[in-house]
Design an enzyme around this catalytic site. Structure first.
Site, PDB file in Angstrom:
ATOM      1  N   GLU A 114     -39.425 -40.766  47.574  1.00 24.66           N
ATOM      2  CA  GLU A 114     -38.579 -39.561  47.544  1.00 24.66           C
ATOM      3  C   GLU A 114     -39.259 -38.322  48.119  1.00 24.66           C
ATOM      4  OE1 GLU A 114     -41.024 -38.942  43.830  1.00 24.66           O
ATOM      5  OE2 GLU A 114     -40.445 -40.562  45.173  1.00 24.66           O
ATOM      6  N   CYS A 121     -44.179 -44.355  40.748  1.00 22.88           N
ATOM      7  CA  CYS A 121     -45.484 -43.851  40.323  1.00 22.88           C
ATOM      8  C   CYS A 121     -45.672 -44.016  38.810  1.00 22.88           C
ATOM      9  CB  CYS A 121     -45.653 -42.404  40.780  1.00 22.88           C
ATOM     10  SG  CYS A 121     -47.371 -41.833  40.755  1.00 22.88           S
ATOM     11  N   HIS A 167     -44.435 -42.783  46.555  1.00 19.20           N
ATOM     12  CA  HIS A 167     -43.281 -41.894  46.375  1.00 19.20           C
ATOM     13  C   HIS A 167     -42.309 -41.963  47.557  1.00 19.20           C
ATOM     14  CE1 HIS A 167     -44.584 -39.596  42.778  1.00 19.20           C
ATOM     15  NE2 HIS A 167     -45.798 -39.936  43.203  1.00 19.20           N
TER      16      HIS A 167
END
Length: 247
Positions: free
Chosen positions: A193, A101, A191
């Site tokens: 994660e 990001c 993202h």
């Protein structure tokens, strides 16, 4: 002979929310859970607070991860300028950097690309990325995946990728979802994660501070109900990159 411990570092560019601290002990644990393996050492540098490794220590690390942030990667804040400087040094050293990001945008900036407000507006929720298979190196860290579903949470984007970049993924909302440079830089606008729980909390939090409008909130929550992120595949891809594992 003593086996050398592989070391990695997270450049955290956002403060821990109360929710993430309570549920996970902080974003650092979220990243290590996603990308770490047993027997490794992961170190945290809160770059948003001005914490950076000294130059002499950079060589000790196998790879680095740059997190997302509510800050704009194209501004001239002191810590962002310092982050760009450190990343330039790592780039020269050919150290692996995984940009996520804000981190994706920082690497674009460092490499001479252009970053700014997203042309099609903020993208928050679940979305699909098309993978450009013709640009995937055989025997690399990507498999034969044609598309990936990923969590999105951004209002800025890469407007012009660096000349040296290979754009591996794109979507209806963003022309540069994934790009790589040589074998040591890999960047995602989304993202890998995050999970849905973290995203929902972020949506509510940024809506309260009027970062996004009600219409965007409704679309984001609708996408969360309809789409499942390819979390396992995304995180394995990132780990393969960071650790030099080929598929």
């Amino acid at each position: 002979m003593v086996k050398q411990i592989r070391r990695y570092a997270l450049f955290q560019a956002t403060p821990d929310s109360e929710f993430v601290k309570e549920m996970y002990g902080g974003y650092f644990n979220v990243f290590v859970s996603a990308f770490g393996d047993e027997g490794e050492q992961w170190d945290l540098f809160r770059v948003i607070e001005g914490e950076f490794p000294c130059d002499d220590d950079l060589e000790k690390y196998e790879g680095f991860v740059i997190s997302g942030s509510l800050h704009d990667a194209f501004t001239e804040e002191d810590w962002i300028i310092e982050l760009c400087s450190v990343c330039q040094k790592l780039d020269v050293m050919k150290k692996k950097i995984l940009g996520i990001c804000f981190g994706h945008q920082i690497i674009c900036r460092v490499r001479g690309g252009k970053v700014g407000r997203a042309r099609r507006g903020p993208d928050i929720g679940l979305g699909n990325i098309t993978i450009v298979q013709d640009l995937i190196k055989p025997g690399g860290y990507f498999d034969q995946t044609k598309s990936l579903s990923i969590i999105q949470c951004h209002r800025d984007e890469v407007l012009e990728p660096p000349e040296s970049a290979i754009v591996i993924g794109f979507s209806d909302k963003c022309d540069v979802e994934i790009f790589s440079v040589e074998d040591h830089l890999l960047c995602f606008q989304g993202h890998p994660e995050y999970n849905k729980e973290i995203l929902l909390e972020i949506i509510d939090r940024v809506h309260k501070i009027k970062f996004i409008e009600e219409e965007i909130v409704e679309k984001a929550k609708d996408s969360i109900e309809k789409i499942e992120p390819d979390t396992q595949r995304l995180q394995m891809l990132c780990k393969n990159f960071l650790k030099g594992h080929l598929v």
